[in-house]
Write a protein that holds these residues in place. Structure first.
Motif, PDB file in Angstrom:
ATOM      1  N   UNK A 175      32.582  35.360  45.339  1.00 39.95           N
ATOM      2  CA  UNK A 175      32.799  36.772  45.074  1.00 39.95           C
ATOM      3  C   UNK A 175      34.125  37.272  45.741  1.00 39.95           C
ATOM      4  N   UNK A 176      34.295  36.543  47.133  1.00 39.77           N
ATOM      5  CA  UNK A 176      35.622  37.006  47.814  1.00 39.77           C
ATOM      6  C   UNK A 176      36.708  36.574  47.109  1.00 39.77           C
ATOM      7  N   UNK A 177      36.458  35.524  46.231  1.00 42.05           N
ATOM      8  CA  UNK A 177      37.660  34.906  45.654  1.00 42.05           C
ATOM      9  C   UNK A 177      38.021  35.771  44.303  1.00 42.05           C
ATOM     10  N   UNK A 178      37.017  36.113  43.780  1.00 43.24           N
ATOM     11  CA  UNK A 178      37.215  37.070  42.348  1.00 43.24           C
ATOM     12  C   UNK A 178      37.947  38.460  42.849  1.00 43.24           C
ATOM     13  N   UNK A 179      37.283  38.867  43.973  1.00 41.54           N
ATOM     14  CA  UNK A 179      37.921  40.296  44.652  1.00 41.54           C
ATOM     15  C   UNK A 179      39.419  39.827  44.945  1.00 41.54           C
ATOM     16  N   UNK A 180      39.393  38.876  45.757  1.00 41.76           N
ATOM     17  CA  UNK A 180      41.093  38.733  45.993  1.00 41.76           C
ATOM     18  C   UNK A 180      41.977  38.569  44.742  1.00 41.76           C
ATOM     19  N   UNK A 181      41.261  38.006  43.609  1.00 47.73           N
ATOM     20  CA  UNK A 181      42.270  37.631  42.436  1.00 47.73           C
ATOM     21  C   UNK A 181      42.449  38.959  41.758  1.00 47.73           C
ATOM     22  N   UNK A 182      41.306  39.919  41.830  1.00 47.80           N
ATOM     23  CA  UNK A 182      41.460  40.979  40.937  1.00 47.80           C
ATOM     24  C   UNK A 182      42.491  42.035  41.756  1.00 47.80           C
ATOM     25  N   UNK A 183      42.313  42.173  43.391  1.00 46.59           N
ATOM     26  CA  UNK A 183      43.368  42.845  44.036  1.00 46.59           C
ATOM     27  C   UNK A 183      44.866  42.278  43.901  1.00 46.59           C
ATOM     28  N   UNK A 184      44.803  41.096  43.763  1.00 48.52           N
ATOM     29  CA  UNK A 184      46.349  40.555  43.727  1.00 48.52           C
ATOM     30  C   UNK A 184      46.850  41.146  42.279  1.00 48.52           C
ATOM     31  N   UNK A 185      46.483  41.146  41.269  1.00 48.67           N
ATOM     32  CA  UNK A 185      46.806  41.745  39.911  1.00 48.67           C
ATOM     33  C   UNK A 185      47.310  43.313  39.965  1.00 48.67           C
ATOM     34  N   UNK A 186      46.466  44.016  40.757  1.00 46.40           N
ATOM     35  CA  UNK A 186      46.743  45.561  40.638  1.00 46.40           C
ATOM     36  C   UNK A 186      48.201  45.962  40.781  1.00 46.40           C
ATOM     37  N   UNK A 187      48.521  47.251  40.308  1.00 48.47           N
ATOM     38  CA  UNK A 187      49.782  47.704  40.582  1.00 48.47           C
ATOM     39  C   UNK A 187      50.061  48.178  42.077  1.00 48.47           C
ATOM     40  N   UNK A 188      50.824  47.881  42.856  1.00 43.70           N
ATOM     41  CA  UNK A 188      51.089  48.532  44.096  1.00 43.70           C
ATOM     42  C   UNK A 188      52.148  49.461  44.173  1.00 43.70           C
ATOM     43  N   UNK A 189      52.251  50.541  44.889  1.00 45.38           N
ATOM     44  CA  UNK A 189      53.101  51.624  44.882  1.00 45.38           C
ATOM     45  C   UNK A 189      54.598  51.271  45.531  1.00 45.38           C
ATOM     46  N   UNK A 190      55.689  51.493  45.044  1.00 42.31           N
ATOM     47  CA  UNK A 190      56.820  51.112  45.563  1.00 42.31           C
ATOM     48  C   UNK A 190      57.079  52.193  46.583  1.00 42.31           C
ATOM     49  N   UNK A 191      57.918  51.900  47.679  1.00 46.48           N
ATOM     50  CA  UNK A 191      58.496  52.996  48.433  1.00 46.48           C
ATOM     51  C   UNK A 191      58.457  54.235  47.993  1.00 46.48           C
TER      52      UNK A 191
END
Length: 90
Positions: free
Chosen positions: A4-20
């Motif tokens: 479950x931790x691995x799945x959550x980490x992979x999901x968060x790694x693929x999401x769009x992050x905001x630029x400055x």
């Protein structure tokens, strides 16, 4: 648990992050809000979106890159989302 931790980490790694400064970009749908602003260019988001809200994060990132503080969304939030980036503050 580890799986479950691995799945959550992979999901968060693929999401769009905001630029400055992208978090300071407002997204509006009322053209009157940008009536006295300077248009800087078109922005668009394209799927696939990993997390809800990634479409708007893409718009904010592009707008921030143009030096904009506001995006007028020009269509519905269905698949690709389009807008026009504006600078409204001096």
């Amino acid at each position: 648990m580890r799986k479950l931790l691995l799945i959550n980490a992979l999901a968060l790694a693929g999401c769009t992050t905001l630029a400055p400064h992208a978090d300071q970009v407002a997204i509006v749908t009322d053209p009157l809000v940008v009536a006295k602003c300077s248009a800087l260019g078109n922005v668009a988001s394209d799927p696939p979106y990993i997390m809800p809200g990634d479409d708007l994060k893409q718009l904010r990132n592009q707008a921030a890159g143009l030096g904009a503080d506001t995006v007028l969304r020009t269509g519905p939030r269905v698949m690709s989302v389009k807008g026009i980036a504006y600078r409204c503050r001096s």
